[in-house]
Enzyme design. Structure first.
Site, PDB file in Angstrom:
ATOM      1  N   VAL A 291       0.717  -1.172   0.050  1.00 55.07           N
ATOM      2  CA  VAL A 291       0.057   0.066   0.190  1.00 55.07           C
ATOM      3  C   VAL A 291       0.935   1.306   0.010  1.00 55.07           C
ATOM      4  O   VAL A 291       0.575   2.113  -0.722  1.00 55.07           O
ATOM      5  CB  VAL A 291      -1.055  -0.037   1.217  1.00 55.07           C
ATOM      6  CG1 VAL A 291      -1.658   1.265   1.203  1.00 55.07           C
ATOM      7  CG2 VAL A 291      -1.928  -1.111   0.965  1.00 55.07           C
TER       8      VAL A 291
ATOM      9  N   LYS B 232     -15.035  -2.119   9.543  1.00 57.76           N
ATOM     10  CA  LYS B 232     -15.660  -1.283   8.556  1.00 57.76           C
ATOM     11  C   LYS B 232     -17.011  -0.726   8.824  1.00 57.76           C
ATOM     12  O   LYS B 232     -17.594   0.432   8.795  1.00 57.76           O
ATOM     13  CB  LYS B 232     -15.657  -1.894   7.221  1.00 57.76           C
ATOM     14  CG  LYS B 232     -14.084  -2.165   6.679  1.00 57.76           C
ATOM     15  CD  LYS B 232     -14.078  -2.999   5.466  1.00 57.76           C
ATOM     16  CE  LYS B 232     -12.558  -3.213   5.186  1.00 57.76           C
ATOM     17  NZ  LYS B 232     -12.647  -4.015   3.793  1.00 57.76           N
TER      18      LYS B 232
ATOM     19  N   GLU C  87      -5.786 -14.193   2.626  1.00 53.79           N
ATOM     20  CA  GLU C  87      -4.662 -14.439   3.353  1.00 53.79           C
ATOM     21  C   GLU C  87      -4.464 -16.026   3.500  1.00 53.79           C
ATOM     22  O   GLU C  87      -5.443 -16.862   3.481  1.00 53.79           O
ATOM     23  CB  GLU C  87      -4.580 -13.733   4.504  1.00 53.79           C
ATOM     24  CG  GLU C  87      -4.637 -12.142   4.331  1.00 53.79           C
ATOM     25  CD  GLU C  87      -3.576 -11.641   3.818  1.00 53.79           C
ATOM     26  OE1 GLU C  87      -2.338 -12.135   3.714  1.00 53.79           O
ATOM     27  OE2 GLU C  87      -3.545 -10.576   3.241  1.00 53.79           O
TER      28      GLU C  87
END
Length: 437
Positions: free
Chosen positions: A14, A205, A190
């Site tokens: 990122v 979230k 993952e």
């Protein structure tokens, strides 16, 4: 023209994505904002760690304190992840009065009030658009564009891994474990996938969205969280026959009005009507459906993760932070505002829904009657029952039941009684049905 110097903590996937995006479009942003933007330093774990985009060695350091404490650095971006060192970094920057940008949903969800208080105390700000739904500007939408609305419903497909798995299960008639394995090979899941498939990523979230939408910081322990491991091909196919698609949803629904309202906040896989727009959000894409009392129904769609989607959101926050700094308004839109409502999280037991139930039962006379009697005794009305015929004798067969709307507590009580029946050979599978009404 004034220049804003940026320090970044984290230069992996990122971080390097943000560095490259700013390098690519800094001239465009300068033209639009009237402010020059420069990444002056990037703290990394190691100079030679793998990253998709190069960062000049001269820009990197392995000591994050030299970035945060540099008086020339005006904005700090935290992209390292986790809730340990990341919290230390963010608080250190805020205490120096420096605005902080983060994509760290777990950190905001877990430590939000402490971080917001630190930003306010030091007359600076915390920006976290990239923490929810990747490149979709949903936080800015809720805090700014729709500020004149009460939010009666928010439904989000906010985890790309779950959405990818459920999409392929539907399209390819494959089981969960097989698709999960493929998702891990492709990098969509993952090696240890529980954060995604057990619903906790979506919970972080949803927690943030619910808190922003309803003006009080929610206790994440009160959020109902269920993952998608129990979803089988049987559920996918029966849902389709009944006119539904299964999607993992983050749900925020207001019940009542005024200062004492209750808010249902949940994350779970649900049956949604095939004709609803969210039913057609597929693969790794995210979407957030928002209903405001003034604006009505709105939808926000896009990529919810990945270096480029996240970078886009971070660039938006950089633009806000830079503009606020040069105009001397460091807290133009505060990170979070608790506006005094006595709202609370509705206990899951009080919520009302229609339910889909899959039982594994012995194929013999009287089983359905015993199950139906338990529902009757708990005042639960059955809408439909499906038991597929089988030409081959099996130890158990699926029995699919759709209920009418009822309280969750009643349904859970009935299922415990049903699970104790000798003819029921597997733990009942429960899915809720959402009609967006």
């Amino acid at each position: 023209m004034e220049q804003i110097n940026i320090g970044m903590i984290g230069g992996g996937t990122v971080g390097s994505g943000v560095f490259r995006a700013l390098e690519k479009n800094s001239a465009l942003m300068t033209a639009r904002l009237g402010v020059k933007l420069k990444v002056a330093k990037v703290a990394v774990r190691a100079f030679d760690e793998p990253r998709p985009y190069k960062i000049p060695v001269a820009t990197m350091t392995t000591d994050w304190t030299t970035v945060v404490n540099d008086p020339k650095i005006q904005v700090v971006i935290e992209l390292m992840g986790g809730t340990g060192l990341a919290k230390t970094v963010v608080l250190a920057a805020l205490k120096l009065g420096k605005p902080v940008i983060t994509a760290n949903k777990a950190l905001i969800s877990k430590c939000g009030p402490e971080l917001f208080a630190a930003a306010a105390k030091n007359n600076t700000n915390l920006y976290y658009e990239a923490s929810v739904a990747g490149g979709i500007p949903i936080i800015k939408t809720i805090r700014e564009a729709l500020v004149g609305n009460r939010f009666t419903q928010i439904y989000g497909i906010v985890n790309g891994t779950c959405n990818y798995i459920l999409t392929r299960m539907k399209n390819e008639r494959a089981e969960f474990a097989e698709i999960l394995g493929d998702a891990q090979k492709l990098g969509y899941a993952e090696a240890e996938p529980s954060l995604d498939v057990d619903g906790y990523d979506a919970m972080h979230k949803t927690h943030i969205l619910a808190s922003l939408a309803h003006g009080f910081w929610v206790d994440e322990k009160k959020i109902l969280v269920e993952g998608i491991r129990s979803i089988s091909q049987t559920d996918i196919q029966f849902a389709e026959k009944l006119g539904y698609t299964i999607k993992q949803l983050g749900i925020v629904k207001a019940a009542g009005a005024g200062k004492s309202e209750k808010v249902q906040i949940s994350v779970y896989p649900a049956l949604i009507p095939q004709q609803h727009v969210l039913a057609n959000v597929n693969d790794v894409f995210n979407a957030v459906f928002v209903r405001g009392d003034i604006v009505g129904d709105t939808l926000y769609y896009g990529r919810g993760a990945g270096k480029d989607a996240t970078a886009s959101a971070v660039l938006g926050d950089i633009a806000d932070a830079a503009t606020d700094l040069v105009n001397g308004t460091p807290r133009r839109v505060p990170a979070f505002v608790d506006y005094g409502r006595r709202a609370s999280v509705m206990p899951a037991s009080e919520s009302v829904s229609q339910f889909y139930i899959r039982l594994g039962v012995q194929d013999k006379p009287g089983v359905l009657a015993r199950v139906a009697a338990i529902f009757r005794d708990n005042k639960i009305s059955i809408a439909s029952v499906v038991q597929p015929e089988s030409a081959v004798a099996r130890p158990s067969v699926p029995l699919i039941i759709m209920t009418h709307a009822c309280k969750e507590a009643s349904l859970q009580k009935a299922l415990k009684q049903i699970a104790r029946l000798s003819d029921v050979k597997a733990k009942p599978v429960l899915l809720r049905v959402e009609h967006f009404e």
